[in-house]
Design an enzyme around this catalytic site. Structure first.
Site, PDB file in Angstrom:
ATOM      1  N   GLY A   2       2.489 -35.802 -48.858  1.00 40.47           N
ATOM      2  CA  GLY A   2       3.481 -34.821 -49.288  1.00 40.47           C
ATOM      3  C   GLY A   2       4.784 -35.493 -49.707  1.00 40.47           C
ATOM      4  N   SER A  22       0.126 -31.377 -48.771  1.00 40.05           N
ATOM      5  CA  SER A  22      -0.305 -32.527 -47.966  1.00 40.05           C
ATOM      6  C   SER A  22      -1.462 -32.074 -47.073  1.00 40.05           C
ATOM      7  CB  SER A  22       0.873 -32.999 -47.113  1.00 40.05           C
ATOM      8  OG  SER A  22       0.462 -34.047 -46.276  1.00 40.05           O
ATOM      9  N   CYS A  45       9.596 -35.870 -38.166  1.00 36.48           N
ATOM     10  CA  CYS A  45      10.183 -37.035 -38.832  1.00 36.48           C
ATOM     11  C   CYS A  45      11.567 -37.360 -38.301  1.00 36.48           C
ATOM     12  CB  CYS A  45      10.276 -36.785 -40.330  1.00 36.48           C
ATOM     13  SG  CYS A  45       8.751 -36.149 -40.979  1.00 36.48           S
TER      14      CYS A  45
HETATM   15  N1  PLP Z   1       7.654 -31.603 -46.693  1.00 38.25           N
HETATM   16  C1  PLP Z   1       7.575 -30.850 -45.584  1.00 38.25           C
HETATM   17  C2  PLP Z   1       8.140 -29.478 -45.575  1.00 38.25           C
HETATM   18  C3  PLP Z   1       6.964 -31.371 -44.435  1.00 38.25           C
HETATM   19  O1  PLP Z   1       6.910 -30.620 -43.326  1.00 38.25           O
HETATM   20  C4  PLP Z   1       6.441 -32.691 -44.475  1.00 38.25           C
HETATM   21  C5  PLP Z   1       5.833 -33.292 -43.261  1.00 38.25           C
HETATM   22  O2  PLP Z   1       6.143 -32.908 -42.158  1.00 38.25           O
HETATM   23  C6  PLP Z   1       6.524 -33.406 -45.668  1.00 38.25           C
HETATM   24  C7  PLP Z   1       7.136 -32.835 -46.758  1.00 38.25           C
HETATM   25  C8  PLP Z   1       5.968 -34.778 -45.780  1.00 38.25           C
HETATM   26  O3  PLP Z   1       4.569 -34.758 -45.878  1.00 38.25           O
HETATM   27  P1  PLP Z   1       3.713 -36.062 -45.489  1.00 38.25           P
HETATM   28  O4  PLP Z   1       3.716 -36.153 -44.011  1.00 38.25           O
HETATM   29  O5  PLP Z   1       2.348 -35.801 -46.055  1.00 38.25           O
HETATM   30  O6  PLP Z   1       4.372 -37.208 -46.163  1.00 38.25           O
END
Ligand code: PLP
Length: 398
Positions: free
Chosen positions: A75, A204, A330
């Site tokens: 994602g 994702s 994150c």
């Molecule tokens: N965008 C949102 C809203 C998310 O919650 C996340 C992951 O938690 C991401 C992007 C990033 O996705 P990925 O973990 O596949 O890099």
């Protein structure tokens, strides 16, 4: 490391287990059908066919054309490619980007970098107390230099769903590309790109029972996009790199399963979510629901509690066999209050006491009742350790 005898997973916004049916679909592409999709021999054609079938599956769910589907590594990459790709492709037209103040860092930090390092101008729109962007604010922020609008479909910390179709209508009327980060919405909300009026959409797989490390960027035909990864001509020249066939097959299988059973799963999980929210608010004093009371992801229950640290709640829940989160996976470990909670206008002190419980397919009513049986005691005991604790007044939320 061993898991406790009791283990209840309520962190599905962070990631999900891979569905065994997805694993089964992926397995042959590791050891038997391992061809490179660019090779012209039979093994290559076999891999290519699997990839194109997967692309069609994804395109059908999005109501899109297969060539509008780009496979990426996650994602984050989809968001980066959408934003940087449009920004750099449109530099001659303008340098203004509109986003919200509650985006995931995959969007927020990408916009900040474009601003600080490359001279773009970014408008970070405010949200209301429930975390919603006002479409009129989007309209008012547009200038003749605006080249991209990027607003997330649903928020990862508080679950609020944005009025994407309305925002998309405004963007379309002005001819401005509109991207939505649909990573949290991928398995539960409607993804029809025409109904949503979006030109770019990120997904994702690991958020909907697919594997980690595989994503999609939908790109509507003719939307400007400068490739960020150069090399071979993969993905029609938009994303170089040998395609990860087992994971692409896994993503498509997971998305198909999620959308086949979407309504019945959503109904069941939303009932659990509502039981959880009611139970928490009824039994814990000085507890507040964060995010929108109704327009929220069916699996998302998020709270703040006065007088406690979110991290301490998590440790105690973990000791009692419950996996939860204080917000975004994150940013866990950070001592800064979440940018999402502060954007909602919550007092900084209370933002530290956040808890996100996100439900999934395997959760049951017993799981919810177990959490409700232990959480009030955990919060009570933590508050007892903080002698200065007094209830934090939070603005009346009518
Ligand atoms: N965008 C949102 C809203 C998310 O919650 C996340 C992951 O938690 C991401 C992007 C990033 O996705 P990925 O973990 O596949 O890099």
């Amino acid at each position: 490391m061993q898991r406790p005898a009791k283990f209840i997973y309520m962190d599905h916004a962070a990631t999900t287990a891979v569905d065994p049916r997805v694993v089964e679909a992926m397995l042959p592409y590791f050891t038997e059908k391992y061809g490179n999709a660019s090779s012209i021999h039979a093994a290559g054609r076999e891999a290519h066919e699997a990839m194109e079938n997967a692309r069609r599956t994804v395109a059908d769910i999005l109501g899109a054309h297969p060539e509008e589907v780009i496979f990426t590594s996650c994602g984050t990459e989809s968001d980066n490619l959408a934003i940087r790709g449009v920004a750099f492709a449109s530099r001659k037209k303008g340098n203004h980007i509109i986003t919200s103040s509650i985006e995931h860092h995959a969007v927020g930090h990408t916009c900040e970098q474009l601003e600080k390092e490359f001279g773009f101008e970014v408008t970070y729109l405010p949200v209301d107390q429930y975390g919603r962007v006002d479409p009129d604010d989007v309209g008012r922020a547009i200038t003749d230099k605006t080249i991209l609008i990027t607003i997330m479909y649903a928020n990862n910390e508080v679950g609020t769903i944005q009025p994407i179709a309305e925002i998309g209508k405004i963007a379309r009327a002005k001819g401005i590309p509109f991207h939505t980060d649909a990573v949290q919405a991928g398995g539960t909300l409607d993804l029809n790109v025409d109904a949503l009026n979006v030109d770019l959409l990120s997904l994702s797989a690991h958020k909907f029972y697919g594997p980690k490390g595989i994503g999609v960027l939908y790109q509507r035909r003719l939307t400007p996009l400068l490739p960020m990864q150069t090399g071979g001509g993969h993905e029609r020249g938009r994303r170089a790199g040998t395609e990860n066939i087992p994971y692409i097959v896994g993503l498509a299988t997971a998305l198909k399963l999620a959308h086949e059973h979407r309504e019945q799963n959503n109904r069941r999980i939303a009932q659990l979510r509502d039981r959880l929210i009611k139970g928490v608010l009824d039994t814990i004093p000085d507890a507040y629901l964060t995010g929108h009371p109704a327009d929220r992801l069916p699996n998302s229950a998020s709270f703040v509690f006065g007088g406690v640290e979110g991290e301490s709640i998590l440790l105690h829940l973990d000791m009692m066999g419950v996996a939860a989160s204080s917000g975004s996976a994150c940013t866990s470990g950070s001592t800064e209050p979440s940018h999402v909670l502060t954007a909602l206008g919550l007092p900084v002190e209370i933002c530290h006491g956040s808890l996100r419980l996100t439900l999934g397919n395997e959760n049951t009513e017993e799981d919810v009742d177990y959490v409700l049986s232990i959480l009030p005691g955990i919060i009570h005991n933590l508050r007892a350790l903080s002698p200065s604790y007094e209830a934090t007044p939070v603005k009346e939320r009518s």
